[in-house]
Scaffold this motif. Structure first.
Motif, PDB file in Angstrom:
ATOM      1  N   THR A 164       0.851  -1.049   0.644  1.00  0.00           N
ATOM      2  CA  THR A 164       0.321  -0.110   0.041  1.00  0.00           C
ATOM      3  C   THR A 164       1.182   1.711  -0.048  1.00  0.00           C
ATOM      4  O   THR A 164       0.605   2.046  -0.506  1.00  0.00           O
ATOM      5  N   LEU A 165       2.376   1.362   0.924  1.00  0.00           N
ATOM      6  CA  LEU A 165       2.748   2.379   0.732  1.00  0.00           C
ATOM      7  C   LEU A 165       3.323   2.848  -0.139  1.00  0.00           C
ATOM      8  O   LEU A 165       2.953   3.498  -0.724  1.00  0.00           O
ATOM      9  N   ASP A 166       4.269   1.471  -0.882  1.00  0.00           N
ATOM     10  CA  ASP A 166       4.243   1.826  -2.022  1.00  0.00           C
ATOM     11  C   ASP A 166       4.203   2.119  -3.568  1.00  0.00           C
ATOM     12  O   ASP A 166       4.370   2.680  -3.915  1.00  0.00           O
ATOM     13  N   ALA A 167       2.944   1.527  -3.297  1.00  0.00           N
ATOM     14  CA  ALA A 167       0.913   1.773  -4.077  1.00  0.00           C
ATOM     15  C   ALA A 167       0.945   3.590  -4.292  1.00  0.00           C
ATOM     16  O   ALA A 167       0.481   4.282  -5.572  1.00  0.00           O
ATOM     17  N   LEU A 168       0.921   3.847  -2.911  1.00  0.00           N
ATOM     18  CA  LEU A 168       0.181   5.113  -3.005  1.00  0.00           C
ATOM     19  C   LEU A 168       0.801   6.738  -3.682  1.00  0.00           C
ATOM     20  O   LEU A 168      -0.042   7.017  -4.619  1.00  0.00           O
ATOM     21  N   GLU A 169       1.655   6.903  -3.824  1.00  0.00           N
ATOM     22  CA  GLU A 169       2.254   7.771  -4.566  1.00  0.00           C
ATOM     23  C   GLU A 169       1.539   7.654  -6.425  1.00  0.00           C
ATOM     24  O   GLU A 169       1.415   8.297  -6.961  1.00  0.00           O
ATOM     25  N   PRO A 170       2.621   6.207  -6.934  1.00  0.00           N
ATOM     26  CA  PRO A 170       2.168   6.365  -8.324  1.00  0.00           C
ATOM     27  C   PRO A 170       0.127   6.173  -8.389  1.00  0.00           C
ATOM     28  O   PRO A 170       0.291   7.177  -9.309  1.00  0.00           O
ATOM     29  N   VAL A 171      -0.346   5.785  -7.038  1.00  0.00           N
ATOM     30  CA  VAL A 171      -2.223   6.186  -6.995  1.00  0.00           C
ATOM     31  C   VAL A 171      -2.203   7.668  -7.929  1.00  0.00           C
ATOM     32  O   VAL A 171      -2.705   7.674  -8.437  1.00  0.00           O
ATOM     33  N   VAL A 172      -1.422   7.995  -6.824  1.00  0.00           N
ATOM     34  CA  VAL A 172      -2.091   9.301  -6.905  1.00  0.00           C
ATOM     35  C   VAL A 172      -1.655  10.084  -7.678  1.00  0.00           C
ATOM     36  O   VAL A 172      -2.638  11.499  -8.282  1.00  0.00           O
ATOM     37  N   ASP A 173      -0.846  10.898  -7.846  1.00  0.00           N
ATOM     38  CA  ASP A 173       0.026  10.660  -9.245  1.00  0.00           C
ATOM     39  C   ASP A 173      -0.837  10.558 -10.312  1.00  0.00           C
ATOM     40  O   ASP A 173      -1.175  11.267 -11.159  1.00  0.00           O
ATOM     41  N   GLY A 174      -0.488   9.059 -10.874  1.00  0.00           N
ATOM     42  CA  GLY A 174      -1.645   8.097 -11.975  1.00  0.00           C
ATOM     43  C   GLY A 174      -3.027   9.293 -12.157  1.00  0.00           C
ATOM     44  O   GLY A 174      -3.879   9.581 -13.027  1.00  0.00           O
ATOM     45  N   LEU A 175      -3.483   9.072 -10.908  1.00  0.00           N
ATOM     46  CA  LEU A 175      -5.156   8.914 -10.755  1.00  0.00           C
ATOM     47  C   LEU A 175      -5.035  10.752 -11.367  1.00  0.00           C
ATOM     48  O   LEU A 175      -6.540  11.035 -11.298  1.00  0.00           O
ATOM     49  N   ARG A 176      -4.310  11.197 -10.477  1.00  0.00           N
ATOM     50  CA  ARG A 176      -4.764  13.327 -10.982  1.00  0.00           C
ATOM     51  C   ARG A 176      -4.225  13.498 -12.664  1.00  0.00           C
ATOM     52  O   ARG A 176      -4.972  14.427 -13.106  1.00  0.00           O
ATOM     53  N   LYS A 177      -3.184  12.460 -12.908  1.00  0.00           N
ATOM     54  CA  LYS A 177      -3.115  12.650 -14.669  1.00  0.00           C
ATOM     55  C   LYS A 177      -4.432  13.263 -15.453  1.00  0.00           C
ATOM     56  O   LYS A 177      -4.578  12.819 -16.411  1.00  0.00           O
ATOM     57  N   ILE A 178      -5.208  12.012 -15.223  1.00  0.00           N
ATOM     58  CA  ILE A 178      -6.367  11.420 -15.600  1.00  0.00           C
ATOM     59  C   ILE A 178      -7.579  12.564 -14.946  1.00  0.00           C
ATOM     60  O   ILE A 178      -8.945  12.129 -15.882  1.00  0.00           O
ATOM     61  N   GLY A 179      -7.100  13.124 -14.319  1.00  0.00           N
ATOM     62  CA  GLY A 179      -8.522  14.709 -13.867  1.00  0.00           C
ATOM     63  C   GLY A 179      -9.233  14.277 -12.373  1.00  0.00           C
ATOM     64  O   GLY A 179      -9.705  14.791 -12.328  1.00  0.00           O
ATOM     65  N   ALA A 180      -8.560  13.406 -11.631  1.00  0.00           N
ATOM     66  CA  ALA A 180      -9.001  12.484 -10.756  1.00  0.00           C
ATOM     67  C   ALA A 180      -8.999  13.791  -9.185  1.00  0.00           C
ATOM     68  O   ALA A 180      -8.468  14.334  -9.600  1.00  0.00           O
ATOM     69  N   THR A 181      -9.921  13.907  -8.387  1.00  0.00           N
ATOM     70  CA  THR A 181      -9.725  14.520  -7.245  1.00  0.00           C
ATOM     71  C   THR A 181      -9.348  13.612  -6.006  1.00  0.00           C
ATOM     72  O   THR A 181     -10.796  12.991  -6.576  1.00  0.00           O
ATOM     73  N   PHE A 182      -9.316  13.985  -5.018  1.00  0.00           N
ATOM     74  CA  PHE A 182      -9.061  13.087  -3.584  1.00  0.00           C
ATOM     75  C   PHE A 182     -10.296  13.867  -2.860  1.00  0.00           C
ATOM     76  O   PHE A 182      -9.661  15.222  -2.249  1.00  0.00           O
ATOM     77  N   VAL A 183     -11.206  13.762  -2.579  1.00  0.00           N
ATOM     78  CA  VAL A 183     -12.042  14.418  -0.844  1.00  0.00           C
ATOM     79  C   VAL A 183     -12.904  12.543  -0.403  1.00  0.00           C
ATOM     80  O   VAL A 183     -12.171  11.777  -0.438  1.00  0.00           O
TER      81      VAL A 183
END
Length: 193
Positions: A164-183
């Motif tokens: 989970t820790l290893d995946a977190l940055e790539p997930v956040v960055d990758g989803l942001r690149k496609i327009g996702a926001t986090f709430v």
């Protein structure tokens, strides 16, 4: 979900996840298990202090349909009490059934409603608790599955697996690149009170 894992784990992962979320400017929702809060009071307080929404994940992390209604009330109230006393917040109405067990059980849902809770499931489960799940595999699955939901998605992560820790940055960055926001959950229209 922040809970006592049922297998050996590396200490410090929850804190590193919080560090990553802070660096990326992401607030999230944490479902706290009562025993985890007792064992990790400083980290539990940090979750709320950093703006994350706190929900209840039971005290013992038992499969709720196996408990009597009285036992279920005792377990949920015990977690609520420790969350209030240690973290300083009321976790209601947010609840996640351990293992998802009880999420479709009328009796369990009725007791939760009586206590002021509603169960919040997930749209995407990445099975990050499985030892075989590496950060790159979790991230690849998240980047494939979250957009496929086609709208707001609740993604289940746990606060203790190294993947989970290893995946977190790539997930956040990758989803942001496609327009996702986090709430937080309370900011999603379908969950807002």
């Amino acid at each position: 979900d922040a809970e006592h894992p049922d297998r050996e784990h590396r200490p410090g992962i929850s804190e590193a996840i919080l560090d990553t979320l802070a660096r990326r400017g992401v607030t999230s929702t944490w479902f706290l298990q009562g025993r985890w809060v007792e064992a990790n009071p400083a980290t539990a307080r940090r979750v709320a202090a950093e703006g994350h929404l706190v929900g209840n994940h039971s005290f013992y992390h038992a499969r709720l349909p196996l408990l009597t209604s009285a036992g279920l009330r005792t377990d949920v109230r015990a977690a609520e009490t420790v969350i209030r006393e240690v973290v300083g917040v009321d976790p209601r109405p947010w609840f996640r059934c351990p293992f998802g067990a009880g999420a479709r059980d009328r009796r369990v849902l009725g007791v939760l409603a009586e206590l002021g809770y509603r169960d919040v499931g997930q749209d995407v489960s990445l099975e990050d608790w499985e030892p075989r799940r590496t950060g790159p595999a979790i991230a690849a699955d998240a980047l494939r599955l979250v957009p496929a939901v086609g709208g707001p998605a609740v993604v289940l992560f746990h606060s203790w697996p190294p993947g989970t820790l290893d995946a977190l940055e790539p997930v956040v960055d990758g989803l942001r690149k496609i327009g996702a926001t986090f709430v937080r959950l309370d900011e999603l229209e379908q969950y807002a009170a």
